[in-house]
Write an enzyme that holds these catalytic residues in place. Structure first.
Site, PDB file in Angstrom:
ATOM      1  N   CYS A 211      44.723  36.800  51.019  1.00 54.10           N
ATOM      2  CA  CYS A 211      43.600  37.073  51.930  1.00 54.10           C
ATOM      3  C   CYS A 211      43.543  35.936  52.944  1.00 54.10           C
ATOM      4  O   CYS A 211      42.576  35.166  52.982  1.00 54.10           O
ATOM      5  CB  CYS A 211      42.294  37.186  51.156  1.00 54.10           C
ATOM      6  SG  CYS A 211      42.345  38.334  49.765  1.00 54.10           S
ATOM      7  N   ALA A 212      44.572  35.834  53.753  1.00 54.93           N
ATOM      8  CA  ALA A 212      44.794  34.641  54.579  1.00 54.93           C
ATOM      9  C   ALA A 212      43.792  34.483  55.707  1.00 54.93           C
ATOM     10  O   ALA A 212      43.526  33.364  56.156  1.00 54.93           O
ATOM     11  CB  ALA A 212      46.211  34.649  55.138  1.00 54.93           C
ATOM     12  N   GLY A 215      43.971  31.745  58.508  1.00 58.70           N
ATOM     13  CA  GLY A 215      45.011  30.843  58.029  1.00 58.70           C
ATOM     14  C   GLY A 215      44.620  29.421  57.721  1.00 58.70           C
ATOM     15  O   GLY A 215      45.503  28.571  57.609  1.00 58.70           O
ATOM     16  N   GLY A 216      43.338  29.123  57.534  1.00 56.87           N
ATOM     17  CA  GLY A 216      42.952  27.756  57.228  1.00 56.87           C
ATOM     18  C   GLY A 216      43.606  27.237  55.961  1.00 56.87           C
ATOM     19  O   GLY A 216      44.197  26.146  55.948  1.00 56.87           O
ATOM     20  N   ASP A 235      46.900  39.830  55.243  1.00 59.95           N
ATOM     21  CA  ASP A 235      45.482  40.164  55.405  1.00 59.95           C
ATOM     22  C   ASP A 235      45.377  41.564  56.007  1.00 59.95           C
ATOM     23  O   ASP A 235      46.340  42.073  56.614  1.00 59.95           O
ATOM     24  CB  ASP A 235      44.769  39.146  56.303  1.00 59.95           C
ATOM     25  CG  ASP A 235      43.270  39.091  56.042  1.00 59.95           C
ATOM     26  OD1 ASP A 235      42.844  38.246  55.242  1.00 59.95           O
ATOM     27  OD2 ASP A 235      42.534  39.915  56.614  1.00 59.95           O
ATOM     28  N   ASP A 283      41.811  34.130  48.131  1.00 55.90           N
ATOM     29  CA  ASP A 283      40.550  33.634  48.702  1.00 55.90           C
ATOM     30  C   ASP A 283      39.766  34.885  49.091  1.00 55.90           C
ATOM     31  O   ASP A 283      39.768  35.312  50.241  1.00 55.90           O
ATOM     32  CB  ASP A 283      40.859  32.747  49.906  1.00 55.90           C
ATOM     33  CG  ASP A 283      39.623  32.079  50.477  1.00 55.90           C
ATOM     34  OD1 ASP A 283      38.564  32.121  49.830  1.00 55.90           O
ATOM     35  OD2 ASP A 283      39.714  31.515  51.590  1.00 55.90           O
ATOM     36  N   CYS A 336      33.816  31.746  48.132  1.00 53.98           N
ATOM     37  CA  CYS A 336      32.817  30.810  48.658  1.00 53.98           C
ATOM     38  C   CYS A 336      31.430  31.364  48.332  1.00 53.98           C
ATOM     39  O   CYS A 336      30.611  31.611  49.211  1.00 53.98           O
ATOM     40  CB  CYS A 336      32.993  30.564  50.154  1.00 53.98           C
ATOM     41  SG  CYS A 336      33.119  32.054  51.158  1.00 53.98           S
TER      42      CYS A 336
END
Length: 395
Positions: A211-212, A215-216, A235, A283, A336
């Site tokens: 789940c890029a 791209g962080g 993604d 992520d 998050c």
């Protein structure tokens, strides 16, 4: 702009933010930018002052207010100087009436507070979730060390936990900094840097960032891999994924391949990766309860039904990721969010469905054990809120 005009501008922007929160529209920072994009007369100080008023009102209101004026009147009740700007002048708001509606103070809507408490979130953490966040940077170790950048930027300090982290307490236009333009740093919260370390990526690995997004974490993985190996960034969001290529060029990253996925048909596109990845990072899309310091109006957008839908997506992505990991390989699951339905309970359900997999405590420099994983929160760790688990595939 007069003080009264600034207050009126904040009321107008808040009306837009509240409407967008109920309709799934643009974020508050976007709406602030759009508002001043058509009002060139407003100077930098005016814009900053209005923005501060908008965010102060958003942070104070737990429930979504009935309107921008209700949010600002509630803020003015605690600030006599602000209350004085409700003066009925030509460009200012009408005087405050004693019995007019006011936004209700709080950390979140009542149902969401109850859900957070049930997930073990303290009142201190909930208060910190709607506080102001510093601006954190990650040093790109492909181009520089943290010591190099600290010498270039005397106004920054090293973050307490992330080995490549820097902190700017006053914020600033990072994109105008030479160290940013030259690819020496990226904007990334310290917590995001820390949880990305859970995968343990190393040079020569085959890694999937499932789940890029923009791209962080992909770029951080590339740095950890010393630009050696294969790194697939996948993604379903074309717009976000398209931002990764220019970021990779600026960062000097050469090992990233991108793959645009069709929602609910991801497995077909990832067929060549089945059982071959040394590590997969998930992520996952989530409620974002851990990021309210940066997006405080996001708590007005959540509903129990939306959280249920997100949890279903997370379950599906975990199961998909497991098919890509080679025997003995690693899966890192990150949200998050501080809601157990998206974190600890997801991992428990995964382990129940995959009894030969094991959870390994991620060796991270911050956070505390929570369920089968680890949790970071702003009150204790000074980061955004995260849950992360490290899962090992059977050999």
């Amino acid at each position: 702009m007069t003080p009264a005009a600034r207050t009126e501008a904040a009321v107008e922007i808040l009306d837009q933010v509240i409407a967008a929160a109920s309709e799934g529209g643009a974020a508050a920072d976007t709406l602030v930018s759009r508002y001043f994009g058509t009002r060139r007369y407003a100077g930098a100080k005016d814009r900053r002052a209005v923005r501060d008023l908008v965010y102060a009102a958003i942070r104070r209101a737990g429930e979504r207010p009935t309107g921008g004026r209700a949010a600002m009147v509630a803020l003015a009740d605690d600030d006599p100087a602000l209350a004085a700007t409700f003066d009925g002048s030509v460009h200012g708001p009408a005087p405050i009436e004693a019995d007019e509606p006011r936004a209700v103070a709080g950390s979140a809507p009542d149902w969401l507070v109850e859900t957070l408490v049930a997930s073990g979130v303290s009142s201190e953490t909930m208060a910190a979730l709607v506080g102001r966040a510093p601006l954190d940077l990650r040093v790109n170790r492909l181009k520089a060390s943290r010591e190099d950048v600290l010498a270039m930027l005397p106004e920054v300090e090293a973050t307490p936990f992330a080995p490549d982290g820097l902190r700017l307490w006053r914020g600033g236009n990072v994109e105008a900094m030479p160290v940013y333009r030259d690819g020496l740093v990226e904007v990334q919260d310290e917590g995001s840097q820390i949880v990305g370390m859970a995968l343990g990526a190393k040079p020569g690995d085959r890694i999937v960032d499932l789940c890029a997004g923009a791209g962080g974490k992909t770029l951080a993985l590339a740095a950890a891999m010393a630009n050696e190996g294969v790194l697939l960034a996948a993604d379903v969001d074309r717009a976000r994924l398209s931002r990764l290529k220019p970021r990779s060029v600026r960062a000097g990253v050469t090992i990233v391949e991108t793959l645009l996925l069709d929602p609910n048909r991801e497995a077909e596109a990832l067929g060549d990766w089945v059982g071959t990845a040394d590590g997969v990072l998930v992520d996952a899309p989530c409620s974002g309860t851990g990021t309210w310091r940066r997006n405080p109006e996001a708590r007005w957008r959540l509903t129990p039904d939306r959280i249920d839908r997100l949890a279903m997506t997370q379950t599906r992505l975990l199961a998909l990721a497991a098919t890509l990991v080679r025997p003995g390989g690693t899966l890192a699951y990150i949200v998050c969010s501080l809601l157990d339905a998206e974190g600890a309970e997801q991992v428990d359900a995964f382990l129940a469905a995959h009894p030969r997999w094991i959870a390994e405590p991620p060796a991270l420099p911050a956070g505390r054990s929570h369920g089968a994983g680890r949790r970071l929160d702003p009150a204790r760790d000074g980061t955004d809120g995260f849950f992360v688990a490290r899962l090992r595939a059977p050999c």
